[in-house]
Design an enzyme around this catalytic site. Structure first.
Site, PDB file in Angstrom:
ATOM      1  NE  ARG A  67      -4.076   1.897   2.384  1.00  0.00           N
ATOM      2  CZ  ARG A  67      -4.470   2.279   3.537  1.00  0.00           C
ATOM      3  NH1 ARG A  67      -3.775   2.093   4.556  1.00  0.00           N
ATOM      4  NH2 ARG A  67      -5.313   3.261   3.375  1.00  0.00           N
ATOM      5  CG  HIS A  71      -1.702   5.539   0.151  1.00  0.00           C
ATOM      6  ND1 HIS A  71      -2.460   6.211   0.909  1.00  0.00           N
ATOM      7  CD2 HIS A  71      -2.386   4.305  -0.456  1.00  0.00           C
ATOM      8  CE1 HIS A  71      -3.484   5.302   1.141  1.00  0.00           C
ATOM      9  NE2 HIS A  71      -3.595   4.362   0.307  1.00  0.00           N
ATOM     10  CG  ASN A  99      -1.569   8.577   3.553  1.00  0.00           C
ATOM     11  OD1 ASN A  99      -2.050   7.715   2.776  1.00  0.00           O
ATOM     12  ND2 ASN A  99      -0.923   9.609   2.872  1.00  0.00           N
ATOM     13  CG  HIS A 198      -8.374  -3.779  -1.127  1.00  0.00           C
ATOM     14  ND1 HIS A 198      -9.383  -2.848  -1.037  1.00  0.00           N
ATOM     15  CD2 HIS A 198      -7.251  -2.980  -0.768  1.00  0.00           C
ATOM     16  CE1 HIS A 198      -8.781  -1.589  -0.683  1.00  0.00           C
ATOM     17  NE2 HIS A 198      -7.813  -1.789  -0.939  1.00  0.00           N
TER      18      HIS A 198
END
Length: 326
Positions: A67, A71, A99, A198
């Site tokens: 992740r 991001h 975040n 996911h």
């Protein structure tokens, strides 16, 4: 005279577009899987070993490390701006609401950077470490490997406001998600396949509670009841639930099977299969694990190409949390 001016303006526009296109092609051409073959040949083995250790200690860490790369790339491109702490001229992206309190694994990246610096000081960028770590974390939980293109450099700035504008929100609609991805040069297929990350990891009750207690009909009744047991309408915000309820620690296509059964945990998950334009992609990957694995690898390479800093742009940060002092 007017026609001459129009021709000149048109020619100037074409010239500028050619320059922009050539710059994009040039920046991507400078990225190569063999970028550190001579300057730091031990970098990739060091990163791989560290990721394996981190994931063996905590399986969930694979999702957290993957992740971080996502991001980072969605804000200013894949330049490790995410890793910068607050400073006199820096407003950290770590504090963006998407975040803050959500991203994990910074200490793993810092440890890897320290180890690589001890072997090859000033050579391997934090941005490249994030990209390699994402690949190795995926492989550590059974996902497919891919050749990571390397040669990115690190930003000396961060942009919290841009992070909050560009990173998807847990409550985003399909249309909003598509806009988020389109801004990065990614399409609907990329949205679906990258959301497949996911298939590993967990989310906190505070993020998905609304999906359990609103009047939406795009949720399986039994799934809703099960998730409510660990996520009451009040309290328990930090309680965790797996994003993939079947095999949360293995990188496979069960995430998509969950969506077809209306068992997506996050609103943004189920938005991918709710009568919209992405339903077909979800069905495809729910039926074909091989296609998911190979397409995910390709999409990660594509995401890694988002506006990298190359050549003399940026710097190679000595520590990932702060720019080098001049």
């Amino acid at each position: 005279m007017a026609s001459s001016l129009a021709f000149l303006a048109s020619s100037t526009l074409i010239f500028l577009l050619l320059i922009l296109n050539n710059n994009v092609i040039e920046s991507q051409a400078q990225l190569s899987p063999s970028f550190y073959a001579r300057t730091c040949p031990n970098a990739l083995p060091i990163i791989k070993a560290a990721v394996r250790t981190a994931v063996s200690r905590e399986r969930r860490m694979a999702a957290s490390l993957l992740r971080l790369h996502f991001h980072d790339c969605f804000v200013q491109g894949c330049d490790a701006s995410l890793l910068l702490n607050n400073g006199p001229s820096i407003t950290s992206e770590k504090n963006a609401f998407q975040n803050d309190g959500s991203l994990r694994g910074y200490e793993v990246i810092d440890a890897i950077k320290s180890r690589v610096e001890s072997v090859c000081p000033g050579v391997v960028s934090c941005a490249d470490i994030l990209a390699v770590v994402a690949r190795d974390a995926t492989v550590a939980v059974g996902g497919q490997s891919w050749d990571v293109k390397l040669g990115r450099r690190d930003s000396v700035t961060a942009n919290r406001a841009l992070a909050e504008a560009n990173l998807p929100r847990a409550t985003a609609t399909l249309g909003e998600l598509l806009q988020n991805f389109n801004r990065q040069g990614l399409n609907a297929r990329d949205l679906v396949i990258l959301s497949g990350a996911h298939t590993i990891g967990q989310a906190t009750c505070g993020v998905f509670r609304a999906r359990l207690y609103n009047n939406n009909t795009n949720i399986d009744a039994g799934f809703r009841a099960t998730r409510r047991r660990n996520c009451p309408i009040n309290g328990g915000d930090g309680n965790l639930a797996p994003l993939d309820l079947v095999t949360p620690n293995n990188f496979d296509n069960n995430y998509f099977k969950n969506l077809v059964q209306r068992k997506g945990l996050l609103p943004t998950d189920q938005a991918l299969f709710n009568g919209g334009s992405t339903d077909g992609f979800v069905i495809k990957y729910s039926r074909n694990n091989g296609a998911f694995r190979s397409d995910f690898a390709a999409a990660m390479v594509k995401m890694g190409d988002i506006r990298p800093l190359v050549g003399s742009a940026g710097q190679i940060r000595r520590i990932c949390s702060a720019p080098n002092r001049v």
